[in-house]
Design an enzyme around this catalytic site. Sequence first.
Site, PDB file in Angstrom:
ATOM      1  N   LYS A 150       0.815  -1.224   0.000  1.00  0.00           N
ATOM      2  CA  LYS A 150       0.000   0.000   0.000  1.00  0.00           C
ATOM      3  C   LYS A 150       0.845   1.270   0.000  1.00  0.00           C
ATOM      4  CE  LYS A 150      -3.890  -2.232   0.087  1.00  0.00           C
ATOM      5  NZ  LYS A 150      -4.901  -2.042   1.127  1.00  0.00           N
ATOM      6  N   ASP A 151       2.135   1.159   0.293  1.00  0.00           N
ATOM      7  CA  ASP A 151       3.007   2.335   0.209  1.00  0.00           C
ATOM      8  C   ASP A 151       3.010   2.907  -1.201  1.00  0.00           C
ATOM      9  OD1 ASP A 151       3.648   2.079   2.845  1.00  0.00           O
ATOM     10  OD2 ASP A 151       5.727   1.479   2.532  1.00  0.00           O
TER      11      ASP A 151
END
Length: 224
Positions: free
Chosen positions: A47-48
């Site tokens: 998700k970064d």
Amino acid sequence: MAGLVHSIEELVGRTPLMELDRFERQQQCGAHLLAKLEFFNPTGSVKDRAALSMLNAAEEAGLLKPGGTIVEQTSGNTGIGLAAFATERGYKLDIFLERGASLERRLMLLAYGARLLDYKDATGERPETKRTHPWQEPEREATLDEIAAYCRRTGAYFNNQAANSANPEAHYRTTGPEIWQDTVWIFWFAWRAPAARVLAQQVICAAATRICKWFWCSPIRTPA
């Protein structure tokens, strides 16, 4: 990744690709089985990529002002990524945390400087806004509308990951090309024609994007 970096953002992406040799043998796969090790991203998840992509898109569109406030609804990982990058860039982050988020995720969000809110902070205590399942359909859409209204009242920017095109776009621009670059030798031996190599690259990028769009934006799933 080796070498000196000057920002946490420089650590996003270029994660290793590992072939699961033992599993291939045990399961008699008859194919190369590759795992993209996304826990090498700075806050520990894929998700970064999306968090940084959405933040960049908001800045490019002029939706964020220096020192402004970002609002997101999340159950954890996307919020953790946003919190890390928002803090680095000097933004405040308010998280409407979905019910069921683990204590570990709550503590990580707080450690990165996020403020944790409940959906009632957006709706108030009005009787008509009381919901049994605020993060599940059919009530979830009303909850998101209330959060959007809260942002309009407070002047905050609602990132809204579920409807943000920069979310899956991150994988077309980064994840897909990385997989292609690390597996180009397979296609090189399979297809010598340049046109076939270009086609294979487009297929990988499109597949990564479509999978992520389905996983994060499907109405039957709750974004994280």
